[in-house]
Design a protein around this motif. Structure first.
Motif, PDB file in Angstrom:
ATOM      1  N   MET A   1      15.539  24.283  41.301  1.00 17.39           N
ATOM      2  CA  MET A   1      16.619  23.567  41.952  1.00 17.39           C
ATOM      3  C   MET A   1      17.483  24.569  42.712  1.00 17.39           C
ATOM      4  N   LEU A   2      18.021  24.132  43.800  1.00 14.46           N
ATOM      5  CA  LEU A   2      18.949  24.957  44.554  1.00 14.46           C
ATOM      6  C   LEU A   2      20.336  24.866  43.937  1.00 14.46           C
ATOM      7  N   ILE A   3      21.184  25.814  44.276  1.00 12.31           N
ATOM      8  CA  ILE A   3      22.500  25.897  43.664  1.00 12.31           C
ATOM      9  C   ILE A   3      23.322  24.621  43.877  1.00 12.31           C
ATOM     10  N   SER A  28      18.649  32.901  37.808  1.00  6.03           N
ATOM     11  CA  SER A  28      17.886  32.225  38.855  1.00  6.03           C
ATOM     12  C   SER A  28      16.838  33.209  39.356  1.00  6.03           C
ATOM     13  N   THR A  29      15.919  32.680  40.115  1.00  3.84           N
ATOM     14  CA  THR A  29      14.907  33.535  40.716  1.00  3.84           C
ATOM     15  C   THR A  29      14.978  33.367  42.234  1.00  3.84           C
ATOM     16  N   PRO A  30      14.727  34.450  42.976  1.00  5.37           N
ATOM     17  CA  PRO A  30      14.761  34.326  44.440  1.00  5.37           C
ATOM     18  C   PRO A  30      13.565  33.536  44.949  1.00  5.37           C
ATOM     19  N   ARG A  31      13.816  32.716  45.944  1.00  5.14           N
ATOM     20  CA  ARG A  31      12.753  31.919  46.571  1.00  5.14           C
ATOM     21  C   ARG A  31      12.898  32.078  48.080  1.00  5.14           C
ATOM     22  N   THR A  32      11.827  32.443  48.728  1.00  3.29           N
ATOM     23  CA  THR A  32      11.862  32.664  50.172  1.00  3.29           C
ATOM     24  C   THR A  32      11.422  31.407  50.902  1.00  3.29           C
ATOM     25  N   ALA A  33      12.201  31.069  51.907  1.00  9.11           N
ATOM     26  CA  ALA A  33      11.856  29.949  52.794  1.00  9.11           C
ATOM     27  C   ALA A  33      12.085  30.450  54.215  1.00  9.11           C
ATOM     28  N   GLY A  34      10.999  30.818  54.864  1.00  7.27           N
ATOM     29  CA  GLY A  34      11.122  31.416  56.196  1.00  7.27           C
ATOM     30  C   GLY A  34      11.733  32.802  56.060  1.00  7.27           C
ATOM     31  N   SER A  35      12.806  33.021  56.780  1.00  4.98           N
ATOM     32  CA  SER A  35      13.458  34.331  56.706  1.00  4.98           C
ATOM     33  C   SER A  35      14.623  34.336  55.718  1.00  4.98           C
ATOM     34  N   ARG A  36      14.881  33.219  55.095  1.00  7.22           N
ATOM     35  CA  ARG A  36      16.012  33.112  54.148  1.00  7.22           C
ATOM     36  C   ARG A  36      15.527  33.214  52.717  1.00  7.22           C
ATOM     37  N   VAL A  37      16.395  33.735  51.892  1.00 14.40           N
ATOM     38  CA  VAL A  37      16.108  33.827  50.461  1.00 14.40           C
ATOM     39  C   VAL A  37      17.111  32.947  49.731  1.00 14.40           C
ATOM     40  N   ARG A  39      18.270  31.045  45.920  1.00 20.73           N
ATOM     41  CA  ARG A  39      18.196  31.201  44.469  1.00 20.73           C
ATOM     42  C   ARG A  39      17.651  29.899  43.907  1.00 20.73           C
ATOM     43  N   ASP A  40      16.654  30.001  43.050  1.00 25.66           N
ATOM     44  CA  ASP A  40      16.033  28.832  42.438  1.00 25.66           C
ATOM     45  C   ASP A  40      16.424  28.802  40.965  1.00 25.66           C
ATOM     46  N   TYR A  41      16.972  27.689  40.533  1.00 25.52           N
ATOM     47  CA  TYR A  41      17.434  27.533  39.154  1.00 25.52           C
ATOM     48  C   TYR A  41      16.523  26.572  38.411  1.00 25.52           C
ATOM     49  N   ASP A  42      16.171  26.945  37.204  1.00 25.74           N
ATOM     50  CA  ASP A  42      15.370  26.087  36.345  1.00 25.74           C
ATOM     51  C   ASP A  42      16.256  24.957  35.813  1.00 25.74           C
ATOM     52  N   ILE A  43      15.658  23.845  35.479  1.00 30.31           N
ATOM     53  CA  ILE A  43      16.399  22.694  34.949  1.00 30.31           C
ATOM     54  C   ILE A  43      17.150  23.060  33.661  1.00 30.31           C
ATOM     55  N   SER A  44      16.655  24.066  32.938  1.00 31.77           N
ATOM     56  CA  SER A  44      17.301  24.481  31.684  1.00 31.77           C
ATOM     57  C   SER A  44      18.697  25.035  31.901  1.00 31.77           C
TER      58      SER A  44
END
Length: 121
Positions: A1-3, A28-37, A39-44
């Motif tokens: 999930m995004l912030i 969170s973990t970094p997630r790349t989408a195109g040239s942007r990074v 933060r991806d958050y787990d549902i937990s």
């Protein structure tokens, strides 16, 4: 999930989520989408935010929470001596807060009694 999704579901601001992350309370973990990074958050993370809120209601400060939350999440036994020392320390803090509130209560009561005496006169 995004912030933004986390913030909305947790009823917390994005800055609040970032603050929790800076303190190490959520990850969170970094997630790349195109040239942007992003933060991806787990549902937990939603459960973790709820635990943080519960601990705040019990009088814990944010900086005190990480070891407790980490130990809880790791599901490993905590040595009794560590638990006893931690609880004794928390009890001192709580008693200090109670003492401070009693001083404030006495001050307010004294002021209120003075005002009520003026009104009655």
């Amino acid at each position: 999930m995004l912030i933004g999704e986390v913030a909305k579901m947790a009823n917390l601001s994005k800055d609040g989520i970032r603050h929790y992350e800076a303190l190490g309370l959520v990850v969170s973990t970094p997630r790349t989408a195109g040239s942007r990074v992003y933060r991806d958050y787990d549902i937990s993370v939603l459960q973790r935010v709820e635990q943080i809120r519960q601990m705040q209601q019990l009088g814990f400060e944010l900086r005190e929470m990480k070891p407790v939350l980490d130990a809880y999440e790791a599901s490993r036994p905590i040595p009794k001596e560590t638990v006893i020392a931690f609880l004794q320390d928390r009890l001192k803090v709580i008693r200090g807060k109670i003492d401070g509130l009693k001083v404030v209560e006495a001050f307010i009561k004294k002021k209120l009694d003075g005002y009520l005496a003026d009104v009655a006169a």
